[in-house]
Design a protein around this motif. Structure first.
Motif, PDB file in Angstrom:
ATOM      1  N   THR A  95      83.972  38.471  54.238  1.00 12.89           N
ATOM      2  CA  THR A  95      83.537  37.679  55.365  1.00 12.89           C
ATOM      3  C   THR A  95      83.529  37.818  56.961  1.00 12.89           C
ATOM      4  O   THR A  95      82.588  37.084  57.482  1.00 12.89           O
ATOM      5  N   GLY A  96      83.823  38.979  57.170  1.00 11.18           N
ATOM      6  CA  GLY A  96      83.323  39.484  58.608  1.00 11.18           C
ATOM      7  C   GLY A  96      82.264  39.595  58.944  1.00 11.18           C
ATOM      8  O   GLY A  96      81.564  39.650  60.147  1.00 11.18           O
ATOM      9  N   LEU A  97      81.120  39.649  57.743  1.00  5.40           N
ATOM     10  CA  LEU A  97      79.681  39.974  57.962  1.00  5.40           C
ATOM     11  C   LEU A  97      79.202  38.414  59.024  1.00  5.40           C
ATOM     12  O   LEU A  97      78.343  38.660  59.675  1.00  5.40           O
ATOM     13  N   LEU A  98      79.847  37.458  58.588  1.00  9.82           N
ATOM     14  CA  LEU A  98      79.449  36.296  59.533  1.00  9.82           C
ATOM     15  C   LEU A  98      79.776  36.269  60.865  1.00  9.82           C
ATOM     16  O   LEU A  98      79.180  35.667  61.707  1.00  9.82           O
ATOM     17  N   MET A  99      80.759  36.999  61.183  1.00 11.10           N
ATOM     18  CA  MET A  99      81.206  37.145  62.658  1.00 11.10           C
ATOM     19  C   MET A  99      80.408  38.180  63.129  1.00 11.10           C
ATOM     20  O   MET A  99      80.216  38.446  64.583  1.00 11.10           O
ATOM     21  N   LEU A 100      79.478  39.028  62.471  1.00 16.27           N
ATOM     22  CA  LEU A 100      78.486  39.891  63.089  1.00 16.27           C
ATOM     23  C   LEU A 100      76.967  39.546  63.120  1.00 16.27           C
ATOM     24  O   LEU A 100      76.233  40.163  63.046  1.00 16.27           O
ATOM     25  N   ARG A 101      76.921  38.173  63.193  1.00 19.95           N
ATOM     26  CA  ARG A 101      75.607  37.430  63.162  1.00 19.95           C
ATOM     27  C   ARG A 101      74.533  37.629  64.286  1.00 19.95           C
ATOM     28  O   ARG A 101      73.490  37.390  64.368  1.00 19.95           O
ATOM     29  N   GLU A 102      75.300  37.767  65.529  1.00 16.97           N
ATOM     30  CA  GLU A 102      74.393  37.861  66.768  1.00 16.97           C
ATOM     31  C   GLU A 102      73.610  38.870  66.939  1.00 16.97           C
ATOM     32  O   GLU A 102      73.762  39.937  66.600  1.00 16.97           O
ATOM     33  N   ARG A 107      71.361  44.178  60.577  1.00 15.52           N
ATOM     34  CA  ARG A 107      72.484  44.732  60.058  1.00 15.52           C
ATOM     35  C   ARG A 107      72.146  45.578  58.933  1.00 15.52           C
ATOM     36  O   ARG A 107      71.430  45.208  57.857  1.00 15.52           O
ATOM     37  N   GLU A 108      72.437  46.939  58.990  1.00 16.14           N
ATOM     38  CA  GLU A 108      72.189  47.878  58.057  1.00 16.14           C
ATOM     39  C   GLU A 108      73.296  47.916  56.939  1.00 16.14           C
ATOM     40  O   GLU A 108      74.424  48.183  57.073  1.00 16.14           O
ATOM     41  N   ILE A 109      73.050  47.007  55.512  1.00 17.76           N
ATOM     42  CA  ILE A 109      73.919  47.029  54.610  1.00 17.76           C
ATOM     43  C   ILE A 109      73.762  47.662  53.392  1.00 17.76           C
ATOM     44  O   ILE A 109      72.599  47.871  52.810  1.00 17.76           O
ATOM     45  N   TYR A 110      74.910  48.513  53.108  1.00 21.41           N
ATOM     46  CA  TYR A 110      74.893  49.429  52.022  1.00 21.41           C
ATOM     47  C   TYR A 110      75.481  48.907  50.948  1.00 21.41           C
ATOM     48  O   TYR A 110      76.786  48.599  51.103  1.00 21.41           O
ATOM     49  N   CYS A 111      75.111  48.482  49.529  1.00 19.53           N
ATOM     50  CA  CYS A 111      76.000  47.899  48.650  1.00 19.53           C
ATOM     51  C   CYS A 111      75.182  48.273  47.169  1.00 19.53           C
ATOM     52  O   CYS A 111      74.147  48.375  47.370  1.00 19.53           O
ATOM     53  N   THR A 112      75.868  47.922  46.319  1.00 26.98           N
ATOM     54  CA  THR A 112      75.395  48.093  44.939  1.00 26.98           C
ATOM     55  C   THR A 112      74.776  46.601  44.566  1.00 26.98           C
ATOM     56  O   THR A 112      74.725  45.630  45.179  1.00 26.98           O
ATOM     57  N   ASP A 113      73.802  46.742  43.578  1.00 25.14           N
ATOM     58  CA  ASP A 113      73.221  45.616  43.177  1.00 25.14           C
ATOM     59  C   ASP A 113      74.115  44.564  42.751  1.00 25.14           C
ATOM     60  O   ASP A 113      73.468  43.315  42.964  1.00 25.14           O
ATOM     61  N   ILE A 128      72.737  33.709  54.432  1.00 21.11           N
ATOM     62  CA  ILE A 128      72.914  32.954  55.796  1.00 21.11           C
ATOM     63  C   ILE A 128      72.676  34.041  56.971  1.00 21.11           C
ATOM     64  O   ILE A 128      72.076  33.460  57.941  1.00 21.11           O
ATOM     65  N   LEU A 129      72.930  35.298  56.709  1.00 22.33           N
ATOM     66  CA  LEU A 129      72.568  36.150  57.728  1.00 22.33           C
ATOM     67  C   LEU A 129      71.135  36.084  58.206  1.00 22.33           C
ATOM     68  O   LEU A 129      70.591  36.413  59.131  1.00 22.33           O
ATOM     69  N   GLY A 130      70.432  35.935  56.984  1.00 25.13           N
ATOM     70  CA  GLY A 130      68.997  35.918  57.216  1.00 25.13           C
ATOM     71  C   GLY A 130      68.415  34.903  58.261  1.00 25.13           C
ATOM     72  O   GLY A 130      67.530  35.025  58.765  1.00 25.13           O
ATOM     73  N   HIS A 131      69.463  33.877  58.564  1.00 28.31           N
ATOM     74  CA  HIS A 131      68.952  32.577  59.599  1.00 28.31           C
ATOM     75  C   HIS A 131      69.402  33.279  60.927  1.00 28.31           C
ATOM     76  O   HIS A 131      69.297  32.611  61.948  1.00 28.31           O
ATOM     77  N   TYR A 132      70.165  34.431  60.933  1.00 29.04           N
ATOM     78  CA  TYR A 132      70.386  34.909  62.364  1.00 29.04           C
ATOM     79  C   TYR A 132      69.843  36.273  62.711  1.00 29.04           C
ATOM     80  O   TYR A 132      69.015  36.394  62.898  1.00 29.04           O
TER      81      TYR A 132
END
Length: 305
Positions: A95-102, A107-113, A128-132
């Motif tokens: 959820t904190g990803l939304l707080m890092l939108r500015e 953002r360099e995001i590493y995660c599984t498929d 949503i981050l794609g809009h920020y």
């Protein structure tokens, strides 16, 4: 390698906002010896300047403010966070990803498929981050055969393996588990060879895990529950700890027994549920952990390897 614990609690934090269990009620009233904890996350660095963030809890803004190296202040817009590794797609880890939108830097995001699918469908945070700020998605291999690096954080290498677990309730494959729903990560500092095994959600010691844990100079593992029936006994849930993907500390096959097999490593429990008696620093359960040389993570804890 510098490992900093940003948050040590399980989802909901400690005290949990709507909970009046003996731990939460006691902490609010000041009748127990315990520390407040935010929701679990760590950051890791080899040079003390560039950091890899593991998970982004709902408390991420507070956690960043309380750890100055994550905001080095080199420019009008700046961050010490070079990349973000997501262990799973759970709310308390994403959820904190939304707080890092500015800002304009992706953002360099590493995660599984599997995690990427969950965060673009059932809970579309990445959309949503794609809009920020936008994101750059880097796929994490989960078979343990290959490692990866985060270019902005030199000197660190990461090896991930899939762990048995259930996807979040909003996942399209909630009732059809896939490899990669949850991972554990072996973090290595390439200059020293020091290693940390990190798995805040660990329900079972699968056959491929002992060899990884044996390599580690520090083992940070699931500390969610003390007993398998903890939530049932308190009338808070009808499921056992193991059935929701958390190996308890006590009892046969519990985390204490598991960690006793790795005396070479510093052993730390993280992702601690608000009901767990180990949060009370003078509890019998905490004394038992001390007897085995097992530590309990807290917000602000630093581990230098």
């Amino acid at each position: 390698m510098h490992i900093h614990v940003l948050g040590a609690a399980a989802g909901g934090g400690f005290p949990q906002w709507n909970c009046n269990c003996p731990n939460c009620d006691g902490l609010r009233k000041g009748t127990i010896k315990a520390k407040r904890r935010t929701q679990s996350s760590i950051c890791v660095s080899s040079d003390g300047i560039n950091w890899v963030l593991f998970n982004t809890s709902p408390d991420v803004l507070q956690q960043i403010q309380e750890f100055p190296p994550l905001q080095p202040g080199r420019a009008i817009r700046d961050s010490g966070i070079a990349g973000i590794i997501l262990i799973d797609a759970q709310i308390d880890h994403t959820t904190g990803l939304l707080m890092l939108r500015e800002g304009q830097v992706k953002r360099e995001i590493y995660c599984t498929d599997m995690v990427y699918q969950d965060l673009t469908t059932g809970n579309p945070l990445l959309n949503i981050l794609g809009h920020y700020c936008g994101i750059n998605h880097h796929q994490i291999p989960t078979d343990g055969s290959s490692s990866f690096e985060v270019p902005g954080a030199p000197g660190l290498r990461f090896t991930a393996v899939a762990l048995k677990s259930a996807a979040p309730p909003y996942s399209p494959h909630r009732n059809d588990p896939h490899p990669g729903d949850t991972i554990g990560v072996l973090i290595e500092e390439t200059s020293t060879g020091k290693k940390c095994w990190y798995s805040p959600g660990l329900g079972e010691i699968e056959p491929h895990l002992p060899a990884l844990m044996q390599q580690a100079d520090c083992i940070m593992v699931d500390g969610t529950f003390w007993t398998n029936t903890e939530m049932i006994d308190m009338g808070l849930m009808t499921k056992t700890a193991r059935s929701i993907g958390h190996n308890p500390q006590s009892g046969p096959g519990g985390m204490i027994e598991v960690l006793d097999a790795y005396p070479q490593a510093r052993r730390v429990l993280i992702h601690i549920n608000n009901t767990n008696p180990i949060l009370r620093e003078d509890s019998a359960e905490r004394t038992e952990l001390d007897r085995h040389g097992i530590e309990v993570a807290y917000d602000g804890m630093d581990i230098i390897l």
